[in-house]
Motif scaffolding. Structure first.
Motif, PDB file in Angstrom:
ATOM      1  N   GLU A   1     -28.634  18.991   0.578  1.00 37.15           N
ATOM      2  CA  GLU A   1     -29.726  19.461  -0.039  1.00 37.15           C
ATOM      3  C   GLU A   1     -29.834  18.712  -1.272  1.00 37.15           C
ATOM      4  O   GLU A   1     -28.877  18.556  -1.814  1.00 37.15           O
ATOM      5  CB  GLU A   1     -29.674  20.890  -0.265  1.00 37.15           C
ATOM      6  CG  GLU A   1     -30.948  21.305  -1.160  1.00 37.15           C
ATOM      7  CD  GLU A   1     -32.200  21.036  -0.716  1.00 37.15           C
ATOM      8  OE1 GLU A   1     -32.965  21.477   0.594  1.00 37.15           O
ATOM      9  OE2 GLU A   1     -33.071  20.567  -1.382  1.00 37.15           O
ATOM     10  N   MET A   2     -30.927  17.914  -1.365  1.00 37.16           N
ATOM     11  CA  MET A   2     -30.978  17.143  -2.717  1.00 37.16           C
ATOM     12  C   MET A   2     -31.292  17.968  -3.937  1.00 37.16           C
ATOM     13  O   MET A   2     -30.939  17.590  -4.885  1.00 37.16           O
ATOM     14  CB  MET A   2     -32.394  16.339  -2.615  1.00 37.16           C
ATOM     15  CG  MET A   2     -32.752  15.333  -3.529  1.00 37.16           C
ATOM     16  SD  MET A   2     -34.087  14.105  -2.897  1.00 37.16           S
ATOM     17  CE  MET A   2     -35.494  15.111  -2.986  1.00 37.16           C
ATOM     18  N   MET A   3     -31.820  19.261  -3.878  1.00 33.91           N
ATOM     19  CA  MET A   3     -32.127  19.936  -5.034  1.00 33.91           C
ATOM     20  C   MET A   3     -30.478  20.679  -5.430  1.00 33.91           C
ATOM     21  O   MET A   3     -29.827  20.560  -4.425  1.00 33.91           O
ATOM     22  CB  MET A   3     -33.365  20.896  -4.782  1.00 33.91           C
ATOM     23  CG  MET A   3     -34.574  20.402  -4.326  1.00 33.91           C
ATOM     24  SD  MET A   3     -35.165  19.177  -5.528  1.00 33.91           S
ATOM     25  CE  MET A   3     -35.568  20.314  -7.038  1.00 33.91           C
ATOM     26  N   PRO A   4     -30.743  21.063  -6.666  1.00 34.14           N
ATOM     27  CA  PRO A   4     -29.377  21.933  -6.983  1.00 34.14           C
ATOM     28  C   PRO A   4     -29.272  23.543  -6.491  1.00 34.14           C
ATOM     29  O   PRO A   4     -28.428  24.148  -6.855  1.00 34.14           O
ATOM     30  CB  PRO A   4     -29.495  21.929  -8.726  1.00 34.14           C
ATOM     31  CG  PRO A   4     -30.899  21.489  -8.797  1.00 34.14           C
ATOM     32  CD  PRO A   4     -31.376  20.844  -7.707  1.00 34.14           C
ATOM     33  N   TRP A   5     -30.442  23.578  -5.673  1.00 38.85           N
ATOM     34  CA  TRP A   5     -30.472  25.177  -5.115  1.00 38.85           C
ATOM     35  C   TRP A   5     -31.042  24.881  -3.676  1.00 38.85           C
ATOM     36  O   TRP A   5     -31.722  23.945  -3.264  1.00 38.85           O
ATOM     37  CB  TRP A   5     -31.310  25.968  -6.002  1.00 38.85           C
ATOM     38  CG  TRP A   5     -32.889  25.313  -6.270  1.00 38.85           C
ATOM     39  CD1 TRP A   5     -33.776  25.251  -5.204  1.00 38.85           C
ATOM     40  CD2 TRP A   5     -33.325  24.636  -7.233  1.00 38.85           C
ATOM     41  NE1 TRP A   5     -34.862  24.564  -6.002  1.00 38.85           N
ATOM     42  CE2 TRP A   5     -34.771  24.267  -7.022  1.00 38.85           C
ATOM     43  CE3 TRP A   5     -32.688  24.528  -8.735  1.00 38.85           C
ATOM     44  CZ2 TRP A   5     -35.263  23.671  -8.043  1.00 38.85           C
ATOM     45  CZ3 TRP A   5     -33.609  23.961  -9.538  1.00 38.85           C
ATOM     46  CH2 TRP A   5     -34.681  23.542  -9.266  1.00 38.85           C
ATOM     47  N   PRO A   6     -30.554  26.087  -2.738  1.00 32.98           N
ATOM     48  CA  PRO A   6     -30.997  25.810  -1.405  1.00 32.98           C
ATOM     49  C   PRO A   6     -32.399  25.801  -0.960  1.00 32.98           C
ATOM     50  O   PRO A   6     -33.029  26.681  -2.071  1.00 32.98           O
ATOM     51  CB  PRO A   6     -30.047  26.979  -0.766  1.00 32.98           C
ATOM     52  CG  PRO A   6     -29.612  27.792  -1.875  1.00 32.98           C
ATOM     53  CD  PRO A   6     -29.685  27.282  -3.055  1.00 32.98           C
ATOM     54  N   GLY A   7     -32.957  25.536  -0.031  1.00 34.34           N
ATOM     55  CA  GLY A   7     -34.309  25.356   0.204  1.00 34.34           C
ATOM     56  C   GLY A   7     -34.499  26.691   0.958  1.00 34.34           C
ATOM     57  O   GLY A   7     -35.913  26.859   1.261  1.00 34.34           O
ATOM     58  N   GLY A   8     -33.789  27.404   1.560  1.00 33.05           N
ATOM     59  CA  GLY A   8     -33.972  28.575   2.349  1.00 33.05           C
ATOM     60  C   GLY A   8     -33.694  29.806   1.747  1.00 33.05           C
ATOM     61  O   GLY A   8     -33.196  29.665   0.652  1.00 33.05           O
ATOM     62  N   LEU A   9     -34.084  30.909   2.511  1.00 42.38           N
ATOM     63  CA  LEU A   9     -33.812  32.380   2.086  1.00 42.38           C
ATOM     64  C   LEU A   9     -32.141  32.448   2.140  1.00 42.38           C
ATOM     65  O   LEU A   9     -31.574  31.954   2.742  1.00 42.38           O
ATOM     66  CB  LEU A   9     -34.434  33.464   2.920  1.00 42.38           C
ATOM     67  CG  LEU A   9     -35.912  32.847   3.143  1.00 42.38           C
ATOM     68  CD1 LEU A   9     -36.258  34.065   4.464  1.00 42.38           C
ATOM     69  CD2 LEU A   9     -36.870  33.309   2.010  1.00 42.38           C
ATOM     70  N   THR A  10     -32.051  33.414   1.005  1.00 52.40           N
ATOM     71  CA  THR A  10     -30.604  33.805   0.867  1.00 52.40           C
ATOM     72  C   THR A  10     -29.957  34.309   2.178  1.00 52.40           C
ATOM     73  O   THR A  10     -28.800  34.014   2.573  1.00 52.40           O
ATOM     74  CB  THR A  10     -30.410  34.850  -0.394  1.00 52.40           C
ATOM     75  OG1 THR A  10     -31.106  34.398  -1.153  1.00 52.40           O
ATOM     76  CG2 THR A  10     -29.003  35.135  -0.669  1.00 52.40           C
ATOM     77  N   ARG A  11     -30.631  35.057   2.714  1.00 56.96           N
ATOM     78  CA  ARG A  11     -30.351  35.872   4.018  1.00 56.96           C
ATOM     79  C   ARG A  11     -29.561  34.574   5.043  1.00 56.96           C
ATOM     80  O   ARG A  11     -28.844  35.006   5.743  1.00 56.96           O
ATOM     81  CB  ARG A  11     -31.435  36.519   4.652  1.00 56.96           C
ATOM     82  CG  ARG A  11     -30.999  37.264   6.087  1.00 56.96           C
ATOM     83  CD  ARG A  11     -32.055  38.251   6.571  1.00 56.96           C
ATOM     84  NE  ARG A  11     -33.043  37.346   7.281  1.00 56.96           N
ATOM     85  CZ  ARG A  11     -34.033  37.789   8.062  1.00 56.96           C
ATOM     86  NH1 ARG A  11     -34.015  39.232   8.063  1.00 56.96           N
ATOM     87  NH2 ARG A  11     -34.781  37.027   8.692  1.00 56.96           N
ATOM     88  N   ASN A  12     -30.598  33.555   5.044  1.00 58.08           N
ATOM     89  CA  ASN A  12     -30.305  32.486   6.053  1.00 58.08           C
ATOM     90  C   ASN A  12     -28.989  31.552   5.300  1.00 58.08           C
ATOM     91  O   ASN A  12     -28.288  31.141   6.510  1.00 58.08           O
ATOM     92  CB  ASN A  12     -31.234  31.573   6.359  1.00 58.08           C
ATOM     93  CG  ASN A  12     -32.483  32.165   7.253  1.00 58.08           C
ATOM     94  OD1 ASN A  12     -32.222  33.026   8.095  1.00 58.08           O
ATOM     95  ND2 ASN A  12     -33.773  31.801   6.987  1.00 58.08           N
ATOM     96  N   ILE A  13     -28.712  31.449   4.304  1.00 62.19           N
ATOM     97  CA  ILE A  13     -27.613  30.905   3.720  1.00 62.19           C
ATOM     98  C   ILE A  13     -26.504  31.788   4.182  1.00 62.19           C
ATOM     99  O   ILE A  13     -25.609  31.276   4.711  1.00 62.19           O
ATOM    100  CB  ILE A  13     -27.939  31.023   2.144  1.00 62.19           C
ATOM    101  CG1 ILE A  13     -28.842  30.057   1.608  1.00 62.19           C
ATOM    102  CG2 ILE A  13     -26.429  30.249   1.808  1.00 62.19           C
ATOM    103  CD1 ILE A  13     -28.913  28.477   1.953  1.00 62.19           C
ATOM    104  N   VAL A  14     -26.746  32.962   4.005  1.00 64.46           N
ATOM    105  CA  VAL A  14     -25.353  33.650   4.443  1.00 64.46           C
ATOM    106  C   VAL A  14     -25.247  34.061   5.989  1.00 64.46           C
ATOM    107  O   VAL A  14     -24.042  33.586   6.474  1.00 64.46           O
ATOM    108  CB  VAL A  14     -25.763  35.319   4.208  1.00 64.46           C
ATOM    109  CG1 VAL A  14     -24.435  36.163   4.627  1.00 64.46           C
ATOM    110  CG2 VAL A  14     -25.578  35.500   2.389  1.00 64.46           C
ATOM    111  N   GLN A  15     -26.184  34.265   6.825  1.00 60.98           N
ATOM    112  CA  GLN A  15     -26.015  34.250   8.173  1.00 60.98           C
ATOM    113  C   GLN A  15     -25.855  33.172   9.070  1.00 60.98           C
ATOM    114  O   GLN A  15     -25.550  33.056  10.048  1.00 60.98           O
ATOM    115  CB  GLN A  15     -27.154  35.228   8.684  1.00 60.98           C
ATOM    116  CG  GLN A  15     -27.015  36.811   7.852  1.00 60.98           C
ATOM    117  CD  GLN A  15     -27.890  37.757   8.630  1.00 60.98           C
ATOM    118  OE1 GLN A  15     -28.510  37.513   9.444  1.00 60.98           O
ATOM    119  NE2 GLN A  15     -27.253  39.130   8.214  1.00 60.98           N
TER     120      GLN A  15
END
Lengths: 494, 125, 418
Positions: free
Chosen positions: C189-203
Motif C-alpha cells: 500500500e502506497m499510503m501510510p494507512w490501509p485502504g480497506g476496512l479494519t475488519r478485512n485487515i484483521v480477518q
C-alpha cells in the motif's frame, strides 16, 4: 527451389508475400515466436513516412525505398484491407532551428516528394489549433500516413499463406548451414530445414544469424517507449506532430493511431548488446515522453487517460544504412538486416527490391502464378458501423450481437474469426495476445480485466485444453497454474 | 498471573474505532486492556479464547453451467478449521442442478456447521 | 418504437433495486445488461458482508444478489441480458425522449424513454494507471479478474502472489488466495494507512499472517514472459520514492487492487458534467445529472461505494427522483452547491434541492480521530470517533435544516477536530 525467410516481421512478411507470387517456388516463413510480427513490428510508431528526412547521399537505400514504400502502401493496404490513413505531418519548428527545417524541404525536393512546404505559425495554428505557441513554423508533408503495423504483418502473412507459402512459428533458427559455398538450409530447434536460399530478416537478431555464415556486423539494440492514451481525449491533434530533429533531441511523435487512440513516442535508449529482448518500460522514459510531448502541444490529455505504455527494440545498423545484400559466398544467403526507421514505410519496396536482387544475383527464371490472389479481407468489425450493417450482421450470425469486449465493442463472432484465422495460417498455439491483435478485444480501457476470462474460455473450448493452460503472450506463459483446488489438493500449504 | 501467560494484541472490529486490545490469557483467566467499551472486551474475550469465522470456498460441480459453486459454512466455526474446510472442499464434487442454500456437506469436520451453496447452479448436459 | 417509462442501463444491484422501486411505484422499466445474466459484480463475490442494512442479514455477495434477482423475477421486472448499449441520443420525436440503441444476439434493440437510469458500475484501475513499469508480462490481474477466475471459472491464477493496493477487494483476494493454498507474499500500500476496512485487515491478513507493507509502492515488474517479481520502493509523506529503498519481492502473480473508476464513457459522450474527485457525474439529491435532464445515476457509476447497501439505496433514490419527474413532469431546479472544506475528499450529491431530506455520501482525505463533520451555514454537525478514507461516511440532512439555505447558493462541508 526453396526460399526460407527468417523472421515474420514487417520485412520478412512483405518478402514472403512477394515470393508467394511465383510458380515453382517453395516458400517457408520461419518465426521463433508463437505468432507473427512480435518483434519491433508490433511496437513502433506506425508512421508511413513521406521520405523527406532521408538523405540519399548518406543513406541511399533508406531514401530510395522509403519514397517508393510510401507510394506502394496505398495499393498494398487497399488490396490487403489494412487500416491506413494519410493525415499528413507537421514537423514543428522552434525558434533558432529554421535552418534545420530548410534542410528537410531541400531533401523533399531531392527525393521528389510532393507537397512538402514550410508553413508559418498562423497557418499551422489554423490547421492544428492544438499546437504549441512556441512553434514558429512547421514543415508540412501531406503524404505522411499512419498504419497499424501489427495489422499489416498479419494481413501480409494471411495473404502469403493463402497463396501457398508455409509459415513455421515457434521455430528458432540456430544457424544457417553452408557446404561447398552454398546455403543448404537452417538448423532450428525443431531440426534441419533444407533451403536453397535463406533470407535473413531476423530483425534485431539478424546479426547473430549472419554471424553463422561468417559476417561480422553488429546491430545495436535501441529501445523506444510509448504511451497510449484513450481515444476519448480532447487534446488529440488531427495530424502527425513532431519537432524538427536537432542535435540535442530527435523529439517524439504525437499521432492518432488507426484505432483512434492518441499515442506519444518513442524514446531512444541504447541497450547493451545482450539486452536485445528488453522491452521494459521505465518511469524515466514515461516522464521524458510526457515532457517532450508537452513542448509540442498547448496541452496534453490528463494522465488518467493513459491506457497503457509499452516499448519496442529497433535494430540500429553500424553506419545507419540498411544492410541489404544477396551474397554469392555463400551462394544463397540474403541479408535484409538493420532495417531501422523508416523500415515500416519502406517494407513493400524493400521486398520488391530484395526479390529483384535475388532473381538477378541467382539467375532465377520465375513465372507469376495464374492463381495468385493479391487480395485479403480483414475481419469484419461491428464497432462504429452503421445501425443497418450491424443489424444485418447479427441477423446473419447472432454471435455478432454477443459483445465480449465492452470497452472496444468486439463480438464473439469476431473473436471466433480471429482464432480461425490464426489456425488458418498454421499457428501452433492460440495465444490471447494473438487474439487481441486480430480482434482488438482486450485493447480498451480495462485492458481485458472484464473480458479476458471469457475470451480465454472460448480459446480453451476450441483448443480442447483446460482454461489455465491457455497461453497469454508466449508458448510458456500460461493463464493460471491449475484448477482452483490444485494447490490445496497437493497439500502444499503450511 | 502465572509466568506462562500469553499476551496478544487484538484489533477490535466491532466498530470503526478499531481499539487495540491487549489480552493476557493464563489458563482460563483472561485480562484485557485498551478497549473503550464493553463490546471491545467481549470481542477480545471471544477472539482470544474461541475465535470463530464463517468459512468460504468453492466446490467443483459436475454438469454445471459454471465449473464451481461457491459455498460457506452456515454458522461460524473455530478459526483453525477454516483452512481445513477449503482443503476438504477439494475432495468433494457436487452435481448440478444446485439450489441456493442447498447443503452439500453436513456437520463439517464435527463443527456442527453445514457446508451450503451460496449460489444456484443450472444443469447442462 | 417501443417506449418505456424508464430505461435502466446496467443490471447490477443499483439497477435492479432501481427497477424494483419503479415497479412498486407503478412505472415500467427495461433493464439492459451487458453480461450473460443480471446481477453484476456481486455474482462473483463469494465472501460475506452484503446486505446487513438492506436485508438485515449478513450474506455473501452471491446470496445477496440472488435474493435481489428473486425479487426481480417475482415482480416481473423486464430485463435483457447480453445486450450492449451502443448509443444514447435525443429522440427524433423530440424532448424529453431519449433513444437507446443496443446490440444483442437476439437482435438490435431500439427503445425510447424520457428517463434513463444509468447504473453501469465501475471498472478496476489497471497496472498502467498506477504507473507500474517494466516488461509486459503474463501473471498480472486485477483483483476482480482474479476473483472471476477463482470463483466463477474455477481456476487458480498463480501460486505466489503480490497484491498491489490494500482496498477491500485486494484484502479479500489475499485471503481467497491463501485459503486455496497460494502463498501471498505481501499486500503493498502506497499510503501510510490501509485502504480497506479494519475488519478485512484483521480477518483477511492477520488471520493468515499476510504482511501489509504500508508507505511502499511497486515501481516495476521483473520477469521475461511471466512475472517473476516486483520492485518496490518506500515513499515519503508526499508519496515520493525514497532513493535506495528499492526491494525485490519474488512472486509469479501480481494482483492489482488499486481502486475503481466509474464506468461513465457513455455519459461522457453525452457531455454530462463530471466531478474530478468522484470521476462520476455531478448530480443533485435526486441523483439526476445537473447538466442533462432525465438522466439519473446510481451505484458505483456515480461514486465508488464500499457497501452494496449504499449502492442499493442509491438505486432506490434514483428511482424515487425518476418517479417524481414522471409524475410531475418537472422537478425543482434551484440548487445549492456543496463546497468541500477541510479533509473532505469527495461528496455526493454535489448539489442539493433543499426540497427534501438529503442523504450524503462522503469520504475524507486522511484518517482522523475525534472529529465532527460540520455544515457551517446550517449549523449542523455530526460527531465521529474516527473517520477513515476507506470508510464512506453516510449522513442525512433534514429538509427542515435545509430550508433556510435556499437563500444561499453554497453549503460548506468540512471535518473539524473536536
Amino acid at each position: 527451389m526453396r526460399i526460407l525467410v527468417i523472421g515474420s516481421g514487417i520485412v520478412g512478411a512483405s518478402i514472403a508475400r512477394i515470393a508467394s507470387m511465383y510458380r515453382d517456388l517453395d516458400v517457408y516463413l520461419v518465426e521463433r515466436e508463437a505468432d507473427v510480427g512480435w518483434g519491433a513490428s508490433k511496437a513502433n510508431t506506425g508512421i508511413i513516412h513521406p521520405g523527406h528526412e532521408e538523405d540519399p547521399r548518406l543513406y541511399p537505400f533508406r531514401a530510395k525505398l522509403c519514397v517508393e514504400g510510401n507510394r506502394l502502401w496505398k495499393s498494398w493496404a487497399r488490396d490487403l484491407d489494412i487500416p491506413i490513413k494519410f493525415p499528413g505531418e507537421l514537423m514543428l519548428v522552434f525558434e533558432g532551428f529554421e535552418s534545420e527545417a530548410r534542410r528537410y524541404i531541400d531533401l523533399a525536393r531531392i527525393n521528389g516528394i510532393p507537397g512538402v512546404r514550410l508553413l508559418y505559425h498562423d497557418e499551422v495554428e489554423r490547421m492544428e489549433p492544438l499546437i504549441s505557441d512556441e512553434a514558429v513554423a512547421a514543415v508540412w508533408a501531406p503524404t505522411a500516413g499512419i498504419i497499424s503495423p501489427i495489422d499489416a504483418v498479419i494481413a501480409l502473412v494471411e495473404n502469403a499463406v493463402s497463396n501457398g507459402i508455409k509459415l513455421l512459428t515457434e521455430t528458432e533458427v540456430k544457424r544457417v548451414i553452408v557446404s561447398d559455398g552454398r546455403v543448404r538450409g537452417v538448423e532450428t530447434n525443431i531440426g534441419f530445414i533444407g533451403a536453397d536460399i535463406v533470407v535473413n530478416a531476423g530483425g534485431i537478431h539478424a546479426d547473430e544469424i549472419a554471424r553463422t555464415v561468417g559476417l561480422s556486423y553488429r546491430l545495436k539494440p535501441r529501445k523506444g517507449e510509448y504511451i497510449l492514451f484513450d481515444s476519448f481525449v480532447e487534446a488529440k491533434p488531427k495530424h502527425i506532430i513532431h519537432p524538427v530533429p536537432t542535435s540535442i533531441t530527435k523529439g517524439v511523435y504525437i499521432v492518432e493511431t488507426v484505432e483512434g487512440n492518441l499515442m506519444i513516442g518513442p524514446t531512444a535508449v541504447d541497450l547493451l548488446e545482450d539486452a536485445k529482448d528488453d522491452t521494459s518500460t521505465s518511469t524515466e522514459g514515461l516522464s521524458k515522453l510526457l515532457s517532450e510531448a508537452s513542448r509540442l502541444l498547448k496541452e496534453l490529455p490528463p494522465r488518467d487517460r493513459i491506457v497503457k505504455f509499452f516499448a519496442g527494440v529497433r535494430p540500429e545498423p553500424p553506419n545507419g544504412d540498411w544492410i541489404i545484400e544477396a551474397y554469392t559466398d555463400p551462394w544463397g544467403f540474403v541479408d535484409v538486416a538493420g532495417i531501422r526507421s523508416p523500415g515500416l514505410t519502406a517494407a513493400p519496396a524493400i521486398a520488391l527490391h530484395v526479390f529483384n536482387l535475388i532473381r538477378e544475383r541467382y539467375d532465377l527464371k520465375l513465372k507469376v502464378k495464374d492463381s495468385w490472389n493479391p487480395h485479403r479481407r480483414g475481419i469484419a468489425r461491428i464497432k462504429d458501423k452503421p445501425k443497418q450493417l450491424i443489424k444485418r450482421l447479427v441477423e446473419e450470425d447472432s454471435r455478432y450481437g454477443s459483445i465480449v469486449c465492452w470497452c472496444n465493442m468486439v463480438s464473439e463472432a469476431e473473436i471466433l474469426e480471429a482464432i480461425g484465422r490464426m489456425k488458418s495460417i498454421g499457428l501452433k498455439t492460440i495465444t490471447l495476445d494473438g487474439v487481441k491483435f486480430r480482434s482488438k478485444a482486450m485493447y480498451g480501457f480495462c485492458q481485458g480485466s472484464f473480458c479476458r476470462a471469457r475470451i480465454a474460455y472460448i480459446v480453451s473450448k476450441i483448443e480442447g485444453i483446460p482454461l489455465w493452460d491457455v497461453r497469454v503472450n508466449s508458448t510458456e506463459s500460461k493463464l493460471g497454474v491449475g484448477d482452483v483446488k490444485s494447490l490445496v489438493k497437493g497439500g502444499s500449504y503450511d | 498471573m502465572s509466568i506462562d501467560a500469553v499476551e496478544r494484541r487484538l484489533t477490535c472490529i466491532v466498530c470503526p474505532i478499531g481499539c487495540i486490545v491487549t489480552v493476557r490469557v493464563s489458563g482460563d483467566r483472561l485480562e484485557a486492556s485498551g478497549y473503550l467499551c464493553s463490546r471491545g472486551l467481549d470481542y477480545a474475550r471471544q477472539e482470544a479464547l474461541d475465535p470463530r469465522r464463517i468459512a468460504i470456498t468453492v466446490v467443483k460441480v459436475r454438469y454445471g453451467d459454471i465449473p464451481v459453486v461457491s459455498v460457506k459454512t452456515d454458522r461460524p466455526i473455530p478459526r483453525r478449521f477454516v483452512r481445513e474446510v477449503a482443503k476438504l472442499a477439494a475432495y468433494i464434487e457436487a452435481e448440478a442442478p444446485i439450489e441456493l442454500g442447498q447443503i452439500l456437506l453436513e456437520d463439517i469436520l464435527g463443527t456442527g456447521a453445514n457446508l451450503v451453496a451460496t449460489r444456484p447452479v443450472r444443469r447442462i448436459e | 418504437m417501443t417506449r418505456y417509462d424508464t430505461i435502466v442501463i446496467g443490471g447490477g444491484p443499483a439497477g435492479l433495486s432501481a427497477a424494483l422501486k419503479l415497479k412498486a411505484k407503478g412505472f415500467d422499466s427495461l433493464v439492459i445488461e451487458s453480461g450473460d445474466r443480471i446481477g453484476g459484480i456481486p455474482l462473483q463475490c463469494i465472501h460475506p458482508g452484503f446486505g446487513l442494512h438492506y436485508l438485515g442479514e449478513d450474506l455473501t455477495g452471491t446470496e445477496f444478489i440472488h435474493r435481489l434477482i428473486g425479487m426481480v423475477e417475482d415482480q416481473g421486472v423486464e430485463y435483457r441480458v447480453r445486450s450492449h448499449v451502443v448509443r444514447v441520443k435525443p429522440s427524433r420525436t423530440g424532448y424529453p425522449y431519449k433513444r437507446i440503441e443496443a446490440v444483442s444476439p437476439y437482435g438490435f434493440i431500439e427503445v425510447e424513454t424520457p428517463i434513463l437510469i444509468y447504473t453501469a458500475g465501475a471498472r478496476e484501475r489497471t497496472i498502467f494507471e498506477i504507473g507500474v513499469t517494466g516488461e509486459r508480462l503474463s501473471g498480472v490481474f486485477t483483483a476482480g479478474e482474479a476473483q472471476a477466475y477463482m470463483d466463477i471459472f474455477g481456476i487458480l491464477p498463480g501460486s505466489r502472489i503480490v497484491i498491489i493496493g490494500s482496498g477491500d477487494v485486494g484484502l479479500i483476494m489475499a485471503r481467497r488466495f491463501a485459503l486455496e493454498g497460494a502463498k501471498v507474499e505481501a499486500v503493498i500500500e502506497m499510503m501510510p494507512w490501509p485502504g480497506g476496512l479494519t475488519r478485512n485487515i484483521v480477518q483477511c491478513l492477520l488471520d493468515y499472517d499476510i504482511p501489509l507493507l504500508l508507505s511502499r509502492m511497486v515501481v516495476r515488474l521483473e520477469g521475461k514472459r511471466r512475472v517473476e517479481g516486483v520492485v518496490t520502493v518506500r515513499v515519503d509523506e508526499d508519496l515520493n520514492p525514497i532513493p535506495g529503498s528499492e526491494e525485490l519481492i519474488e512472486c509469479d502473480t501480481v494482483v492489482v487492487s488499486a481502486g475503481l473508476t466509474p464506468n461513465v464513457r457513455l455519459l461522457e459522450g453525452l457531455g454530462l458534467a463530471m466531478d474530478p474527485s468522484t470521476r462520476g457525474p455531478i448530480v443533485d439529491d435526486y441523483l439526476e445529472s445537473i447538466t442533462y435532464q432525465g438522466i439519473f445515476i446510481a451505484g458505483n457509476a456515480l461514486v465508488v461505494n464500499d457497501l452494496v447497501d449504499y449502492v442499493v439505496e442509491q438505486g432506490e433514490s434514483a428511482a424515487e427522483g425518476a418517479s417524481i419527474l414522471l409524475y410531475e413532469g418537472v422537478k425543482p431546479r434551484s440548487y445549492v452547491r456543496i463546497t468541500k472544506g477541510r479533509n473532505v475528499r469527495l461528496i455526493v450529491p454535489q448539489y442539493l434541492s433543499c426540497e427534501k431530506d438529503a442523504v450524503l455520501y462522503m469520504r475524507v482525505q486522511k484518517p482522523e480521530y475525534d472529529v465532527k463533520v460540520c455544515f457551517e451555514e446550517i449549523s449542523r454537525e455530526f460527531r465521529y470517533p474516527v473517520v477513515r478514507p476507506a470508510e464512506m461516511i453516510r449522513l442525512t440532512l433534514r429538509r427542515s435544516d435545509l430550508e433556510d439555505l435556499r437563500r444561499l447558493d453554497s453549503l460548506t462541508v468540512e471535518v473539524k477536530r473536536v
